[in-house]
Design a protein around this motif. Structure first.
Motif, PDB file in Angstrom:
ATOM      1  N   GLY A 162       0.788  -1.225   0.000  1.00 36.74           N
ATOM      2  CA  GLY A 162       0.000   0.000   0.000  1.00 36.74           C
ATOM      3  C   GLY A 162       0.816   1.269   0.000  1.00 36.74           C
ATOM      4  N   ALA A 163       0.578   2.115   1.014  1.00 36.95           N
ATOM      5  CA  ALA A 163       1.174   3.444   1.049  1.00 36.95           C
ATOM      6  C   ALA A 163       2.686   3.412   1.163  1.00 36.95           C
ATOM      7  CB  ALA A 163       0.585   4.234   2.211  1.00 36.95           C
ATOM      8  N   HIS A 164       3.238   2.435   1.887  1.00 36.05           N
ATOM      9  CA  HIS A 164       4.677   2.361   2.091  1.00 36.05           C
ATOM     10  C   HIS A 164       5.151   0.925   1.896  1.00 36.05           C
ATOM     11  CE1 HIS A 164       4.756   6.379   3.800  1.00 36.05           C
ATOM     12  NE2 HIS A 164       3.774   6.027   4.602  1.00 36.05           N
ATOM     13  N   ASP A 165       6.385   0.810   1.398  1.00 36.30           N
ATOM     14  CA  ASP A 165       7.019  -0.498   1.427  1.00 36.30           C
ATOM     15  C   ASP A 165       7.303  -0.816   2.894  1.00 36.30           C
ATOM     16  OD1 ASP A 165       6.978  -0.607  -1.345  1.00 36.30           O
ATOM     17  OD2 ASP A 165       8.971   0.267  -1.542  1.00 36.30           O
ATOM     18  N   VAL A 166       7.525  -2.085   3.196  1.00 32.92           N
ATOM     19  CA  VAL A 166       7.736  -2.515   4.572  1.00 32.92           C
ATOM     20  C   VAL A 166       9.072  -3.246   4.672  1.00 32.92           C
ATOM     21  CG1 VAL A 166       6.860  -3.983   6.441  1.00 32.92           C
ATOM     22  CG2 VAL A 166       5.259  -2.697   5.008  1.00 32.92           C
ATOM     23  N   LEU A 167       9.892  -2.836   5.649  1.00 28.54           N
ATOM     24  CA  LEU A 167      11.143  -3.517   5.937  1.00 28.54           C
ATOM     25  C   LEU A 167      10.836  -4.733   6.798  1.00 28.54           C
ATOM     26  CD1 LEU A 167      13.221  -0.401   7.095  1.00 28.54           C
ATOM     27  CD2 LEU A 167      13.216  -1.437   4.817  1.00 28.54           C
ATOM     28  N   VAL A 168      11.279  -5.903   6.388  1.00 26.81           N
ATOM     29  CA  VAL A 168      11.151  -7.102   7.204  1.00 26.81           C
ATOM     30  C   VAL A 168      12.500  -7.270   7.893  1.00 26.81           C
ATOM     31  CG1 VAL A 168      10.680  -9.568   7.265  1.00 26.81           C
ATOM     32  CG2 VAL A 168       9.461  -8.105   5.627  1.00 26.81           C
ATOM     33  N   PRO A 184       7.424   0.063   8.569  1.00 29.41           N
ATOM     34  CA  PRO A 184       7.129   0.796   7.330  1.00 29.41           C
ATOM     35  C   PRO A 184       8.338   1.599   6.863  1.00 29.41           C
ATOM     36  CG  PRO A 184       5.392   1.111   8.959  1.00 29.41           C
ATOM     37  CD  PRO A 184       6.530   0.430   9.667  1.00 29.41           C
ATOM     38  N   PHE A 185       8.629   1.526   5.586  1.00 33.18           N
ATOM     39  CA  PHE A 185       9.707   2.337   5.021  1.00 33.18           C
ATOM     40  C   PHE A 185       9.101   3.692   4.674  1.00 33.18           C
ATOM     41  CE2 PHE A 185      12.652   3.898   1.796  1.00 33.18           C
ATOM     42  CZ  PHE A 185      13.841   3.743   2.477  1.00 33.18           C
ATOM     43  N   ALA A 186       9.019   4.544   5.699  1.00 37.33           N
ATOM     44  CA  ALA A 186       8.427   5.880   5.569  1.00 37.33           C
ATOM     45  C   ALA A 186       9.514   6.906   5.871  1.00 37.33           C
ATOM     46  CB  ALA A 186       7.242   6.024   6.518  1.00 37.33           C
ATOM     47  N   PRO A 187      10.275   7.324   4.836  1.00 41.75           N
ATOM     48  CA  PRO A 187      11.347   8.298   5.065  1.00 41.75           C
ATOM     49  C   PRO A 187      10.817   9.578   5.711  1.00 41.75           C
ATOM     50  CG  PRO A 187      11.506   7.352   2.872  1.00 41.75           C
ATOM     51  CD  PRO A 187      10.186   6.914   3.448  1.00 41.75           C
ATOM     52  N   GLY A 188      11.557  10.059   6.693  1.00 44.24           N
ATOM     53  CA  GLY A 188      11.175  11.283   7.395  1.00 44.24           C
ATOM     54  C   GLY A 188      10.428  10.999   8.673  1.00 44.24           C
ATOM     55  N   SER A 189       9.348  10.238   8.596  1.00 46.36           N
ATOM     56  CA  SER A 189       8.564   9.983   9.806  1.00 46.36           C
ATOM     57  C   SER A 189       9.079   8.785  10.602  1.00 46.36           C
ATOM     58  CB  SER A 189       7.079   9.795   9.457  1.00 46.36           C
ATOM     59  OG  SER A 189       6.911   8.698   8.603  1.00 46.36           O
ATOM     60  N   ILE A 190       9.364   7.673   9.934  1.00 47.98           N
ATOM     61  CA  ILE A 190       9.859   6.475  10.627  1.00 47.98           C
ATOM     62  C   ILE A 190      11.326   6.228  10.286  1.00 47.98           C
ATOM     63  CG2 ILE A 190       9.621   3.970  10.877  1.00 47.98           C
ATOM     64  CD1 ILE A 190       6.579   4.411  10.455  1.00 47.98           C
ATOM     65  N   VAL A 191      11.655   6.223   9.025  1.00 47.36           N
ATOM     66  CA  VAL A 191      13.047   6.029   8.601  1.00 47.36           C
ATOM     67  C   VAL A 191      13.714   7.403   8.612  1.00 47.36           C
ATOM     68  CG1 VAL A 191      14.566   5.299   6.727  1.00 47.36           C
ATOM     69  CG2 VAL A 191      12.501   3.989   7.239  1.00 47.36           C
TER      70      VAL A 191
END
Length: 169
Positions: A128-134, A144-151
């Motif tokens: 969906g909205a973001h790729d996910v790092l396993v 979630p691979f969400a640059p800025g907010s999580i990554v």
């Protein structure tokens, strides 16, 4: 950017197509037909390796089909089914700053903002909205691979991804 891998698996030969040596390809590239742009393919199957140039290829419905030089009949194509398709990393286009190929992220260490190691990136999922790092560590985490907010940072040279993620998640 430090390149960690000289070769990247970009797909798999999944079946035969017709009688003239064409193969069906399950592509990991995005868009899926980009796999045809990379040539030669290094085919890996049952411990054997062979290199083939891509002679032709196209989308066929929801699939990608390709013809490889030297593969001229259905029997030769069938012998390739199940082979992983590997290409040289230098065939990939350079990306803008802040964008990454999944293959460049796999194997990187993941640390939270306090420096606690959460594990290493095993693979990624498209969700969906973001790729996910396993992330595999003392347990599996899906981040979630969400640059800025999580990554917060990806340091390819040091092999570390910094995330705003609690070890308790």
């Amino acid at each position: 950017m430090a390149t960690r891998y000289n070769r990247i698996i970009v797909g798999r030969i999944s079946g035969v197509f017709g009688i003239k040596g064409w193969v069906k390809v399950f592509s990991y590239t995005k868009p899926r037909e980009n796999i045809i742009r990379y040539s030669p393919w290094r085919l890996l199957r049952a411990g054997l390796t062979q290199v083939n140039e891509v002679a032709a290829g196209r989308c066929h419905g929801a699939a990608v089909v390709a013809r490889l030089r030297g593969v001229n009949d259905r029997e030769a194509a069938a012998s390739l089914v199940g082979a992983d398709i590997e290409v040289a990393r230098q065939q990939f286009d350079p990306l803008p700053h802040g964008e990454y190929y999944w293959a460049d992220l796999q194997g990187l260490e993941v640390k939270d903002m306090r420096g606690v190691t959460l594990g290493r990136i095993d693979h990624l999922l498209c969700a969906g909205a973001h790729d996910v790092l396993v992330v595999e560590g003392e347990r599996q985490r899906l981040i979630p691979f969400a640059p800025g907010s999580i990554v917060k940072d990806v340091d390819l040279d040091r092999g570390v991804v910094w995330v705003d993620w609690s070890p308790d998640y």
